[in-house]
Design a protein around this motif. Structure first.
Motif, PDB file in Angstrom:
ATOM      1  N   ALA A 168      17.972  -9.830 -17.170  1.00  0.00           N
ATOM      2  CA  ALA A 168      18.491  -8.459 -17.156  1.00  0.00           C
ATOM      3  C   ALA A 168      19.708  -8.457 -16.189  1.00  0.00           C
ATOM      4  CB  ALA A 168      17.571  -7.433 -17.032  1.00  0.00           C
ATOM      5  N   LEU A 169      19.282  -8.929 -14.943  1.00  0.00           N
ATOM      6  CA  LEU A 169      20.524  -8.898 -14.131  1.00  0.00           C
ATOM      7  C   LEU A 169      21.570  -9.553 -14.146  1.00  0.00           C
ATOM      8  CD1 LEU A 169      18.043  -9.421 -10.708  1.00  0.00           C
ATOM      9  CD2 LEU A 169      19.537  -7.333 -11.272  1.00  0.00           C
ATOM     10  N   GLY A 170      21.426 -10.732 -15.105  1.00  0.00           N
ATOM     11  CA  GLY A 170      22.757 -11.393 -15.329  1.00  0.00           C
ATOM     12  C   GLY A 170      23.563 -10.582 -16.518  1.00  0.00           C
ATOM     13  N   SER A 171      22.807 -10.052 -17.558  1.00  0.00           N
ATOM     14  CA  SER A 171      23.434  -9.092 -18.187  1.00  0.00           C
ATOM     15  C   SER A 171      24.059  -7.773 -17.540  1.00  0.00           C
ATOM     16  CB  SER A 171      22.498  -8.336 -19.293  1.00  0.00           C
ATOM     17  OG  SER A 171      22.150  -9.703 -20.130  1.00  0.00           O
ATOM     18  N   ALA A 172      23.637  -7.390 -16.569  1.00  0.00           N
ATOM     19  CA  ALA A 172      23.962  -6.267 -15.851  1.00  0.00           C
ATOM     20  C   ALA A 172      25.197  -6.883 -15.110  1.00  0.00           C
ATOM     21  CB  ALA A 172      23.207  -5.612 -14.749  1.00  0.00           C
ATOM     22  N   SER A 173      25.542  -7.980 -14.495  1.00  0.00           N
ATOM     23  CA  SER A 173      26.499  -8.404 -13.972  1.00  0.00           C
ATOM     24  C   SER A 173      27.731  -8.611 -15.000  1.00  0.00           C
ATOM     25  CB  SER A 173      26.335  -9.752 -13.303  1.00  0.00           C
ATOM     26  OG  SER A 173      25.738  -9.677 -12.345  1.00  0.00           O
ATOM     27  N   GLU A 174      27.239  -9.156 -16.276  1.00  0.00           N
ATOM     28  CA  GLU A 174      28.413  -9.332 -17.255  1.00  0.00           C
ATOM     29  C   GLU A 174      29.152  -7.844 -17.613  1.00  0.00           C
ATOM     30  OE1 GLU A 174      27.015 -10.986 -21.045  1.00  0.00           O
ATOM     31  OE2 GLU A 174      25.821 -12.513 -19.921  1.00  0.00           O
ATOM     32  N   LEU A 175      28.136  -6.829 -17.782  1.00  0.00           N
ATOM     33  CA  LEU A 175      28.586  -5.566 -18.154  1.00  0.00           C
ATOM     34  C   LEU A 175      29.424  -4.802 -16.997  1.00  0.00           C
ATOM     35  CD1 LEU A 175      28.697  -3.220 -19.838  1.00  0.00           C
ATOM     36  CD2 LEU A 175      26.476  -2.412 -18.610  1.00  0.00           C
ATOM     37  N   GLU A 176      29.009  -5.272 -15.667  1.00  0.00           N
ATOM     38  CA  GLU A 176      29.926  -4.790 -14.764  1.00  0.00           C
ATOM     39  C   GLU A 176      31.235  -5.228 -14.612  1.00  0.00           C
ATOM     40  OE1 GLU A 176      29.476  -4.397  -9.750  1.00  0.00           O
ATOM     41  OE2 GLU A 176      28.303  -6.169 -10.884  1.00  0.00           O
ATOM     42  N   TYR A 177      31.433  -6.571 -15.078  1.00  0.00           N
ATOM     43  CA  TYR A 177      32.805  -7.051 -15.120  1.00  0.00           C
ATOM     44  C   TYR A 177      33.441  -6.342 -16.409  1.00  0.00           C
ATOM     45  CZ  TYR A 177      36.692  -9.695 -16.609  1.00  0.00           C
ATOM     46  OH  TYR A 177      37.972 -10.043 -17.127  1.00  0.00           O
ATOM     47  N   GLN A 178      32.713  -6.460 -17.330  1.00  0.00           N
ATOM     48  CA  GLN A 178      33.214  -5.669 -18.575  1.00  0.00           C
ATOM     49  C   GLN A 178      34.014  -4.331 -18.549  1.00  0.00           C
ATOM     50  OE1 GLN A 178      30.097  -6.510 -21.127  1.00  0.00           O
ATOM     51  NE2 GLN A 178      30.604  -8.555 -21.415  1.00  0.00           N
ATOM     52  N   ILE A 179      33.200  -3.574 -17.448  1.00  0.00           N
ATOM     53  CA  ILE A 179      33.581  -2.265 -17.270  1.00  0.00           C
ATOM     54  C   ILE A 179      34.853  -2.235 -16.480  1.00  0.00           C
ATOM     55  CG2 ILE A 179      32.983  -0.325 -15.956  1.00  0.00           C
ATOM     56  CD1 ILE A 179      30.103  -0.801 -16.743  1.00  0.00           C
ATOM     57  N   ASP A 194      40.741   0.537 -32.292  1.00  0.00           N
ATOM     58  CA  ASP A 194      39.931  -0.315 -33.301  1.00  0.00           C
ATOM     59  C   ASP A 194      40.077  -2.054 -32.861  1.00  0.00           C
ATOM     60  OD1 ASP A 194      39.001   1.872 -34.658  1.00  0.00           O
ATOM     61  OD2 ASP A 194      40.720   2.020 -35.900  1.00  0.00           O
ATOM     62  N   SER A 195      41.181  -2.029 -32.243  1.00  0.00           N
ATOM     63  CA  SER A 195      41.649  -3.531 -31.913  1.00  0.00           C
ATOM     64  C   SER A 195      40.467  -4.237 -31.124  1.00  0.00           C
ATOM     65  CB  SER A 195      42.938  -3.784 -31.386  1.00  0.00           C
ATOM     66  OG  SER A 195      42.943  -3.113 -29.996  1.00  0.00           O
ATOM     67  N   GLU A 196      39.767  -3.271 -30.363  1.00  0.00           N
ATOM     68  CA  GLU A 196      38.728  -3.678 -29.634  1.00  0.00           C
ATOM     69  C   GLU A 196      37.235  -3.591 -30.252  1.00  0.00           C
ATOM     70  OE1 GLU A 196      38.903  -5.459 -26.738  1.00  0.00           O
ATOM     71  OE2 GLU A 196      40.740  -5.032 -26.102  1.00  0.00           O
ATOM     72  N   ARG A 197      37.154  -3.419 -31.528  1.00  0.00           N
ATOM     73  CA  ARG A 197      35.816  -3.120 -32.024  1.00  0.00           C
ATOM     74  C   ARG A 197      35.052  -4.284 -32.074  1.00  0.00           C
ATOM     75  NH1 ARG A 197      35.236  -1.572 -38.262  1.00  0.00           N
ATOM     76  NH2 ARG A 197      33.037  -1.649 -38.346  1.00  0.00           N
ATOM     77  N   PHE A 198      35.791  -5.524 -32.397  1.00  0.00           N
ATOM     78  CA  PHE A 198      34.933  -6.974 -32.487  1.00  0.00           C
ATOM     79  C   PHE A 198      35.167  -7.667 -31.142  1.00  0.00           C
ATOM     80  CE2 PHE A 198      35.914  -5.714 -36.847  1.00  0.00           C
ATOM     81  CZ  PHE A 198      34.431  -5.626 -37.372  1.00  0.00           C
ATOM     82  N   GLY A 199      35.824  -7.103 -30.259  1.00  0.00           N
ATOM     83  CA  GLY A 199      36.038  -7.786 -28.773  1.00  0.00           C
ATOM     84  C   GLY A 199      35.256  -7.000 -27.881  1.00  0.00           C
ATOM     85  N   LEU A 200      35.916  -6.477 -26.883  1.00  0.00           N
ATOM     86  CA  LEU A 200      35.358  -5.880 -25.927  1.00  0.00           C
ATOM     87  C   LEU A 200      34.201  -4.899 -26.042  1.00  0.00           C
ATOM     88  CD1 LEU A 200      35.476  -5.923 -22.893  1.00  0.00           C
ATOM     89  CD2 LEU A 200      37.232  -4.016 -22.907  1.00  0.00           C
ATOM     90  N   VAL A 201      34.386  -3.921 -27.040  1.00  0.00           N
ATOM     91  CA  VAL A 201      33.074  -3.028 -27.586  1.00  0.00           C
ATOM     92  C   VAL A 201      32.044  -3.598 -27.872  1.00  0.00           C
ATOM     93  CG1 VAL A 201      32.555  -1.304 -29.206  1.00  0.00           C
ATOM     94  CG2 VAL A 201      34.926  -1.332 -28.293  1.00  0.00           C
ATOM     95  N   ASN A 202      32.169  -4.799 -28.491  1.00  0.00           N
ATOM     96  CA  ASN A 202      31.104  -5.610 -28.849  1.00  0.00           C
ATOM     97  C   ASN A 202      30.115  -6.317 -27.714  1.00  0.00           C
ATOM     98  OD1 ASN A 202      29.163  -6.770 -30.832  1.00  0.00           O
ATOM     99  ND2 ASN A 202      30.052  -8.751 -30.623  1.00  0.00           N
ATOM    100  N   GLN A 203      31.290  -6.645 -26.976  1.00  0.00           N
ATOM    101  CA  GLN A 203      30.687  -7.527 -25.744  1.00  0.00           C
ATOM    102  C   GLN A 203      29.775  -6.394 -24.887  1.00  0.00           C
ATOM    103  OE1 GLN A 203      34.161  -9.416 -24.149  1.00  0.00           O
ATOM    104  NE2 GLN A 203      33.234 -11.341 -24.827  1.00  0.00           N
ATOM    105  N   MET A 204      30.380  -5.520 -24.549  1.00  0.00           N
ATOM    106  CA  MET A 204      30.083  -4.102 -23.622  1.00  0.00           C
ATOM    107  C   MET A 204      28.821  -3.809 -24.359  1.00  0.00           C
ATOM    108  SD  MET A 204      33.363  -2.031 -22.242  1.00  0.00           S
ATOM    109  CE  MET A 204      32.273  -1.097 -21.101  1.00  0.00           C
TER     110      MET A 204
END
Length: 127
Positions: free
Chosen positions: A69-80, A29-39
């Protein structure tokens, strides 16, 4: 203008977004408004930008939205990677998501190059 649902890259990106939503549902739950939201935002942004690009009237606009879309994919890659390092994703889940991101990035890059080439070849000849 084309129907984005006919594009294999959009279908793969949509499946990735669904997978990210499923995987992040078990985060603390502590990641609900952080990493979960970003991913989730990054994941949803990939097929969203592809769809928006399809709705635009030119190959140049389509290519521009594919690059977003490629930029968003790169963001997601790091977040994973971050989620995995924090222990929120099992290694197998992280690997699967990263494989999907890489495949989508290759497909979107190829499609962007084709759209840019189409735009270049459609230019009127110089007088």
């Amino acid at each position: 203008m084309q129907d984005f649902r006919n594009l294999a890259v959009w279908r793969r990106a949509h499946e990735l977004a669904l997978a990210v939503y499923r995987e992040t549902s078990g985060f603390p739950d502590s990641e609900r408004f952080g990493l979960v939201n970003q991913m989730r935002r990054s994941a949803a942004s990939i097929p969203t930008n592809i769809a928006e690009g399809c709705g635009r009237g030119s190959d140049a606009d389509f290519a521009r939205f594919l690059h977003m879309a490629l930029g968003s994919a790169s963001e997601l890659e790091y977040q994973i990677l971050l989620a995995s390092d924090l222990g929120h994703l099992l290694p197998a889940a992280a690997d699967s998501l990263l494989d999907q991101v890489q495949a989508i990035k290759k497909m979107a890059s190829s499609l962007a190059r084709k759209a840019q080439l189409t735009r270049i070849t459609k230019r009127p000849a110089d007088s």
